[in-house]
Design a protein around this motif. Structure first.
Motif, PDB file in Angstrom:
ATOM      1  N   PHE A 243       1.223  -1.023  -0.134  1.00  0.00           N
ATOM      2  CA  PHE A 243       0.192   0.044  -0.038  1.00  0.00           C
ATOM      3  C   PHE A 243       0.904   1.030   0.173  1.00  0.00           C
ATOM      4  O   PHE A 243       1.304   2.042   1.136  1.00  0.00           O
ATOM      5  N   GLN A 271      -6.603   7.993   8.007  1.00  0.00           N
ATOM      6  CA  GLN A 271      -7.409   6.965   7.191  1.00  0.00           C
ATOM      7  C   GLN A 271      -7.419   6.214   6.838  1.00  0.00           C
ATOM      8  O   GLN A 271      -8.458   5.303   6.708  1.00  0.00           O
ATOM      9  N   PHE A 272      -6.151   5.061   7.115  1.00  0.00           N
ATOM     10  CA  PHE A 272      -5.397   3.186   6.918  1.00  0.00           C
ATOM     11  C   PHE A 272      -4.838   3.506   7.758  1.00  0.00           C
ATOM     12  O   PHE A 272      -3.832   2.619   7.590  1.00  0.00           O
ATOM     13  N   ARG A 275      -4.159  -0.228   7.234  1.00  0.00           N
ATOM     14  CA  ARG A 275      -3.481  -0.780   6.026  1.00  0.00           C
ATOM     15  C   ARG A 275      -1.940  -0.919   6.113  1.00  0.00           C
ATOM     16  O   ARG A 275      -1.471  -1.336   5.081  1.00  0.00           O
ATOM     17  N   ARG A 384     -10.983  13.602   3.781  1.00  0.00           N
ATOM     18  CA  ARG A 384     -12.512  12.384   4.043  1.00  0.00           C
ATOM     19  C   ARG A 384     -11.970  11.938   2.723  1.00  0.00           C
ATOM     20  O   ARG A 384     -12.099  10.641   1.878  1.00  0.00           O
ATOM     21  N   GLY A 387      -9.318  10.485   1.239  1.00  0.00           N
ATOM     22  CA  GLY A 387      -9.187   8.435   1.799  1.00  0.00           C
ATOM     23  C   GLY A 387     -10.161   8.271   0.521  1.00  0.00           C
ATOM     24  O   GLY A 387      -9.701   6.837   0.007  1.00  0.00           O
ATOM     25  N   ASN A 388     -11.359   9.349   0.291  1.00  0.00           N
ATOM     26  CA  ASN A 388     -12.137   8.026  -0.846  1.00  0.00           C
ATOM     27  C   ASN A 388     -11.138   8.153  -1.898  1.00  0.00           C
ATOM     28  O   ASN A 388     -12.101   6.684  -2.714  1.00  0.00           O
ATOM     29  N   ILE A 390      -8.472   7.507  -2.685  1.00  0.00           N
ATOM     30  CA  ILE A 390      -6.865   6.501  -2.276  1.00  0.00           C
ATOM     31  C   ILE A 390      -8.431   5.265  -2.424  1.00  0.00           C
ATOM     32  O   ILE A 390      -7.131   4.459  -3.051  1.00  0.00           O
ATOM     33  N   GLU A 391      -9.342   4.229  -2.072  1.00  0.00           N
ATOM     34  CA  GLU A 391      -9.840   4.047  -1.555  1.00  0.00           C
ATOM     35  C   GLU A 391     -10.467   3.215  -3.314  1.00  0.00           C
ATOM     36  O   GLU A 391     -10.282   2.276  -3.585  1.00  0.00           O
ATOM     37  N   LEU A 392     -10.765   4.415  -3.672  1.00  0.00           N
ATOM     38  CA  LEU A 392     -11.358   4.355  -4.975  1.00  0.00           C
ATOM     39  C   LEU A 392     -10.754   3.938  -5.745  1.00  0.00           C
ATOM     40  O   LEU A 392     -10.397   2.803  -7.252  1.00  0.00           O
ATOM     41  N   LYS A 394      -7.633   2.489  -5.535  1.00  0.00           N
ATOM     42  CA  LYS A 394      -6.028   2.097  -4.988  1.00  0.00           C
ATOM     43  C   LYS A 394      -5.904   0.419  -6.571  1.00  0.00           C
ATOM     44  O   LYS A 394      -4.346  -0.201  -6.351  1.00  0.00           O
ATOM     45  N   ASP A 395      -6.742   0.695  -6.736  1.00  0.00           N
ATOM     46  CA  ASP A 395      -6.524  -0.420  -7.606  1.00  0.00           C
ATOM     47  C   ASP A 395      -6.215  -0.851  -9.880  1.00  0.00           C
ATOM     48  O   ASP A 395      -6.264  -1.185 -10.350  1.00  0.00           O
TER      49      ASP A 395
END
Length: 422
Positions: A243, A271-272, A275, A384, A387-388, A390-392, A394-395
């Motif tokens: 990560f 946020q993580f 991880r 936030r 964080g959103n 990165i989460e959305l 990340k792949d």
């Protein structure tokens, strides 16, 4: 094969690895591929890469800076991996001497030591060869001063300047004593830009300043973005990837502070927390900059610094990363050259900025996966949103065809196209 011949003035050239030297080499590779004959006037420590043909000739002469001259006179090479070596210590002394004393008096910048020998070399070459165009790379500014003298002597020759940073308008990274030379800087730059047939800059911000403050005409200014140097499309975002968040390049205390990177990464940690986020920093990092991260207990297990990486290792590190981080310069006219490398990779980009008219944000605007993080704007809402993002993503990666389209005007081929139109 073409019968066109260029004279290039480039104080920094291979094996130097700064953005200017790499930009010159990229253009030269393209000129060689197209069959153009080119003479390159550069500093005494320059070398010709063995893969270039006989159409390319380099003419090393003089020293491009006080530091280069001092290290040559010392006779002891410095060791990048050992800052305690005698050569490295002598370079540090030269840097201190330059910053404390010499910088108070010299003009236009520390490349003044290169001008006499470079001028003599350029005029000798011009007497023996018929050039279609002169191309001067700056900074340092000595190349443009000599370019003007060549244009005065040979008025029919085309004169092109490729400018990464201006001589004037450098409030956060002064290159000479503006108390003495501020008016001379602006007057000289205005005269030179007006005389040249074409001035190429790397971003719209610098073009706008030249138009508004120096009254340079539209047809004398073109934008060619930074060339992709180490960027390579990331093959995949594998599930077992770390990560990881990668920052490539240099820090500058006033212009591109590491404190802004630290602030943003702490937001990521918030946020993580589970991880295990990793911050990888790759570049010529100073000890005090490294200490900023290493002395913080909350970052101890999360930050890795890679001081010296070659092109291949840098590309490998990009492949292993999930996100790339850009720290914008605190100016409206200086674009970090790494932006092109980042776009070429296809990875999601986090752009840390402060100015409303941020040139990095403008350059990256067409890129689908970018988050602009305002380091002046502290608050839950931005944290936030980061964080959103990165989460959305990340792949995810950007399609290489999309990246290529964005980089169309950041290539040597585009620069040559503009030059040939003259």
């Amino acid at each position: 094969m073409t019968n066109k011949r260029f004279l290039i003035l480039a104080p920094y050239f291979f094996p130097y690895q700064n953005p200017r030297a790499r930009r010159v080499l990229k253009l030269l590779e393209h000129l060689d591929k197209k069959g153009f004959k080119t003479d390159v006037v550069c500093s005494s420590r320059s070398l010709k890469p063995n893969y270039l043909s006989d159409n390319i000739k380099i003419h090393p002469c003089g020293f491009n800076s006080i530091k280069e001259k001092f290290s040559k006179l010392s006779g002891i090479p410095s060791s990048k991996k050992d800052p305690s070596s005698i050569g490295s210590k002598l370079k540090s002394v030269a840097k201190g001497l330059n910053g404390v004393f010499l910088k108070s008096f010299y003009w236009p910048d520390d490349s003044f030591v290169w001008m006499k020998k470079a001028k003599a070399t350029c005029f000798k070459l011009s007497e023996n060869n018929s050039y279609d165009a002169i191309i001067c790379f700056s900074l340092p500014y000595a190349s443009l001063i000599i370019g003007e003298q060549l244009k005065d002597a040979y008025p029919n020759i085309l004169w092109i300047n490729d400018i990464g940073d201006p001589l004037a308008f450098q409030s956060k990274n002064l290159i000479n004593n503006t108390w003495l030379y501020e008016k001379q800087n602006q007057k000289t730059e205005q005269r030179i830009l007006n005389k040249a047939n074409l001035n190429i800059v790397t971003n719209e911000g610098l073009k706008r300043i030249y138009q508004q403050k120096l009254k340079i005409q539209e047809d004398q200014l073109k934008v060619v973005g930074p060339f992709n140097q180490v960027g390579f499309p990331v093959k995949e975002q594998a599930a077992d990837k770390a990560f990881s968040f990668l920052y490539l390049g240099t820090f500058y205390a006033k212009l591109r502070s590491p404190k802004r990177l630290k602030l943003m990464f702490k937001d990521i940690l918030k946020q993580f927390p589970n991880r295990n986020p990793k911050l990888w920093i790759a570049g010529p990092i100073k000890s005090e900059e490294a200490k900023l991260f290493q002395s913080d207990p909350s970052l101890k297990d999360h930050v890795t610094i890679y001081p010296f990486l070659n092109k291949e290792d840098t590309q490998d590190l990009i492949q292993k990363s999930r996100f790339l981080i850009n720290i914008s310069n605190l100016s409206e006219h200086q674009l970090p050259s790494k932006c092109a490398d980042y776009v070429a990779s296809g990875l999601p980009i986090i752009n840390v900025y402060e100015f409303e008219k941020d040139v990095s944000a403008s350059y990256l605007a067409p890129y689908p996966l970018v988050f602009n993080y305002n380091s002046l704007k502290k608050g839950v809402k931005q944290t936030r949103a980061l964080g959103n993002f990165i989460e959305l993503y990340k792949d995810k990666t950007v399609n290489p065809n999309v990246s290529e389209k964005i980089l169309e005007k950041s290539k040597p081929a585009y620069m040559l196209q503009l030059i040939l139109k003259l």
